[in-house]
Design a protein around this motif. Structure first.
Motif, PDB file in Angstrom:
ATOM      1  N   GLY A 101       5.807   3.187  13.784  1.00 17.72           N
ATOM      2  CA  GLY A 101       4.893   2.119  14.200  1.00 17.72           C
ATOM      3  C   GLY A 101       3.679   1.986  13.309  1.00 17.72           C
ATOM      4  O   GLY A 101       2.595   1.627  13.788  1.00 17.72           O
ATOM      5  N   LEU A 102       3.818   2.264  12.045  1.00 15.99           N
ATOM      6  CA  LEU A 102       2.694   2.167  11.108  1.00 15.99           C
ATOM      7  C   LEU A 102       2.237   0.716  11.004  1.00 15.99           C
ATOM      8  O   LEU A 102       3.047  -0.200  10.879  1.00 15.99           O
ATOM      9  N   THR A 103       0.931   0.515  11.054  1.00 15.10           N
ATOM     10  CA  THR A 103       0.348  -0.812  10.896  1.00 15.10           C
ATOM     11  C   THR A 103      -0.503  -0.825   9.631  1.00 15.10           C
ATOM     12  O   THR A 103      -0.804   0.240   9.064  1.00 15.10           O
ATOM     13  N   LEU A 104      -0.904  -2.008   9.221  1.00 14.29           N
ATOM     14  CA  LEU A 104      -1.765  -2.126   8.040  1.00 14.29           C
ATOM     15  C   LEU A 104      -3.054  -1.343   8.254  1.00 14.29           C
ATOM     16  O   LEU A 104      -3.486  -0.595   7.369  1.00 14.29           O
ATOM     17  N   GLU A 145      -6.529   3.344   7.014  1.00 13.21           N
ATOM     18  CA  GLU A 145      -7.313   4.483   7.510  1.00 13.21           C
ATOM     19  C   GLU A 145      -6.780   5.798   6.952  1.00 13.21           C
ATOM     20  O   GLU A 145      -7.558   6.661   6.536  1.00 13.21           O
ATOM     21  N   GLU A 146      -5.477   5.953   6.939  1.00 15.47           N
ATOM     22  CA  GLU A 146      -4.861   7.182   6.427  1.00 15.47           C
ATOM     23  C   GLU A 146      -5.138   7.346   4.929  1.00 15.47           C
ATOM     24  O   GLU A 146      -5.452   8.439   4.458  1.00 15.47           O
ATOM     25  N   ALA A 147      -5.035   6.261   4.172  1.00 17.17           N
ATOM     26  CA  ALA A 147      -5.285   6.314   2.727  1.00 17.17           C
ATOM     27  C   ALA A 147      -6.744   6.647   2.436  1.00 17.17           C
ATOM     28  O   ALA A 147      -7.044   7.464   1.554  1.00 17.17           O
ATOM     29  N   VAL A 148      -7.656   6.034   3.169  1.00 15.82           N
ATOM     30  CA  VAL A 148      -9.085   6.310   2.969  1.00 15.82           C
ATOM     31  C   VAL A 148      -9.407   7.759   3.327  1.00 15.82           C
ATOM     32  O   VAL A 148     -10.142   8.440   2.606  1.00 15.82           O
ATOM     33  N   ALA A 149      -8.847   8.248   4.430  1.00 12.62           N
ATOM     34  CA  ALA A 149      -9.088   9.635   4.837  1.00 12.62           C
ATOM     35  C   ALA A 149      -8.541  10.610   3.797  1.00 12.62           C
ATOM     36  O   ALA A 149      -9.182  11.611   3.464  1.00 12.62           O
ATOM     37  N   SER A 150      -7.362  10.323   3.269  1.00 11.63           N
ATOM     38  CA  SER A 150      -6.758  11.185   2.251  1.00 11.63           C
ATOM     39  C   SER A 150      -7.606  11.206   0.983  1.00 11.63           C
ATOM     40  O   SER A 150      -7.830  12.250   0.380  1.00 11.63           O
ATOM     41  N   GLU A 151      -8.092  10.036   0.590  1.00 11.55           N
ATOM     42  CA  GLU A 151      -8.935   9.943  -0.604  1.00 11.55           C
ATOM     43  C   GLU A 151     -10.244  10.704  -0.403  1.00 11.55           C
ATOM     44  O   GLU A 151     -10.714  11.408  -1.304  1.00 11.55           O
ATOM     45  N   ALA A 152     -10.844  10.587   0.764  1.00 15.51           N
ATOM     46  CA  ALA A 152     -12.091  11.305   1.053  1.00 15.51           C
ATOM     47  C   ALA A 152     -11.868  12.813   1.053  1.00 15.51           C
ATOM     48  O   ALA A 152     -12.693  13.578   0.534  1.00 15.51           O
ATOM     49  N   ALA A 153     -10.757  13.252   1.618  1.00 13.20           N
ATOM     50  CA  ALA A 153     -10.453  14.684   1.635  1.00 13.20           C
ATOM     51  C   ALA A 153     -10.250  15.218   0.219  1.00 13.20           C
ATOM     52  O   ALA A 153     -10.729  16.308  -0.114  1.00 13.20           O
ATOM     53  N   GLU A 154      -9.560  14.475  -0.613  1.00 16.74           N
ATOM     54  CA  GLU A 154      -9.345  14.897  -2.003  1.00 16.74           C
ATOM     55  C   GLU A 154     -10.664  14.958  -2.759  1.00 16.74           C
ATOM     56  O   GLU A 154     -10.913  15.885  -3.526  1.00 16.74           O
ATOM     57  N   HIS A 155     -11.517  13.973  -2.529  1.00 23.08           N
ATOM     58  CA  HIS A 155     -12.829  13.953  -3.182  1.00 23.08           C
ATOM     59  C   HIS A 155     -13.656  15.170  -2.755  1.00 23.08           C
ATOM     60  O   HIS A 155     -14.287  15.825  -3.595  1.00 23.08           O
ATOM     61  N   SER A 156     -13.643  15.498  -1.460  1.00 24.91           N
ATOM     62  CA  SER A 156     -14.376  16.668  -0.962  1.00 24.91           C
ATOM     63  C   SER A 156     -13.832  17.958  -1.564  1.00 24.91           C
ATOM     64  O   SER A 156     -14.591  18.843  -1.937  1.00 24.91           O
ATOM     65  N   ILE A 177       0.854  -1.204   0.000  1.00 27.84           N
ATOM     66  CA  ILE A 177       0.000   0.000   0.000  1.00 27.84           C
ATOM     67  C   ILE A 177       0.881   1.243   0.000  1.00 27.84           C
ATOM     68  O   ILE A 177       0.691   2.156  -0.818  1.00 27.84           O
ATOM     69  N   VAL A 178       1.850   1.290   0.891  1.00 24.69           N
ATOM     70  CA  VAL A 178       2.707   2.472   1.010  1.00 24.69           C
ATOM     71  C   VAL A 178       3.505   2.690  -0.274  1.00 24.69           C
ATOM     72  O   VAL A 178       3.589   3.804  -0.782  1.00 24.69           O
ATOM     73  N   CYS A 179       4.070   1.638  -0.822  1.00 23.48           N
ATOM     74  CA  CYS A 179       4.894   1.770  -2.034  1.00 23.48           C
ATOM     75  C   CYS A 179       4.052   2.013  -3.279  1.00 23.48           C
ATOM     76  O   CYS A 179       4.525   2.627  -4.238  1.00 23.48           O
ATOM     77  N   GLY A 180       2.810   1.559  -3.272  1.00 25.99           N
ATOM     78  CA  GLY A 180       1.977   1.660  -4.466  1.00 25.99           C
ATOM     79  C   GLY A 180       1.076   2.872  -4.534  1.00 25.99           C
ATOM     80  O   GLY A 180       0.427   3.112  -5.552  1.00 25.99           O
ATOM     81  N   VAL A 181       1.037   3.656  -3.458  1.00 26.17           N
ATOM     82  CA  VAL A 181       0.144   4.810  -3.451  1.00 26.17           C
ATOM     83  C   VAL A 181       0.649   5.859  -4.454  1.00 26.17           C
ATOM     84  O   VAL A 181       1.843   6.099  -4.572  1.00 26.17           O
ATOM     85  N   ARG A 182      -0.275   6.475  -5.192  1.00 28.87           N
ATOM     86  CA  ARG A 182       0.102   7.456  -6.225  1.00 28.87           C
ATOM     87  C   ARG A 182       0.369   8.840  -5.662  1.00 28.87           C
ATOM     88  O   ARG A 182       1.128   9.601  -6.230  1.00 28.87           O
ATOM     89  N   ASP A 183      -0.295   9.164  -4.556  1.00 29.18           N
ATOM     90  CA  ASP A 183      -0.155  10.489  -3.946  1.00 29.18           C
ATOM     91  C   ASP A 183       1.154  10.529  -3.166  1.00 29.18           C
ATOM     92  O   ASP A 183       1.284   9.931  -2.097  1.00 29.18           O
ATOM     93  N   ILE A 184       2.131  11.251  -3.686  1.00 33.91           N
ATOM     94  CA  ILE A 184       3.465  11.295  -3.087  1.00 33.91           C
ATOM     95  C   ILE A 184       3.425  11.899  -1.679  1.00 33.91           C
ATOM     96  O   ILE A 184       4.193  11.496  -0.799  1.00 33.91           O
ATOM     97  N   HIS A 185       2.513  12.853  -1.444  1.00 36.89           N
ATOM     98  CA  HIS A 185       2.401  13.468  -0.115  1.00 36.89           C
ATOM     99  C   HIS A 185       1.888  12.450   0.909  1.00 36.89           C
ATOM    100  O   HIS A 185       2.389  12.381   2.030  1.00 36.89           O
TER     101      HIS A 185
END
Length: 101
Positions: free
Chosen positions: A34-37, A42-53, A16-24
């Protein structure tokens, strides 16, 4: 179950971390200690929702409402002076536009 990954959650998190397109987002994930799956998802979903908004807000806002009117100073000039001054302004604007292109 039959894969040779020692820890499937870590392997999925890495993908997930290596494949994400959003460099930020990728940088934020890599910087989290201590990042977990689950946290990565959760972080990716929140980022996607914020971008959509943000995209929805940009679509719905009117460009005319977003810009403030710029005050213009107007002076009277004789017809000879006005045409010469206007020509100079047009040529100056064209030169500046070429610079930026």
């Amino acid at each position: 179950m039959h894969c040779e990954f020692r820890d499937l959650d870590d392997a999925l998190m890495d993908r997930i971390v290596c494949g994400v397109r959003d460099i930020h987002l990728q940088r934020r994930l890599l910087a989290k200690p201590g990042l977990t799956l689950q946290k990565a998802i959760e972080e990716a979903v929140a980022s996607e929702a914020a971008e959509h908004s943000a995209q929805e807000i940009r679509k719905s806002s009117s460009p005319r409402l977003a810009r403030k009117p710029v005050p213009v100073h107007h002076e009277e000039a004789s017809s000879d002076e006005a045409s010469s001054s206007e020509d100079d302004d047009v040529h100056q604007t064209k030169r500046e536009r070429r610079k930026f292109q």
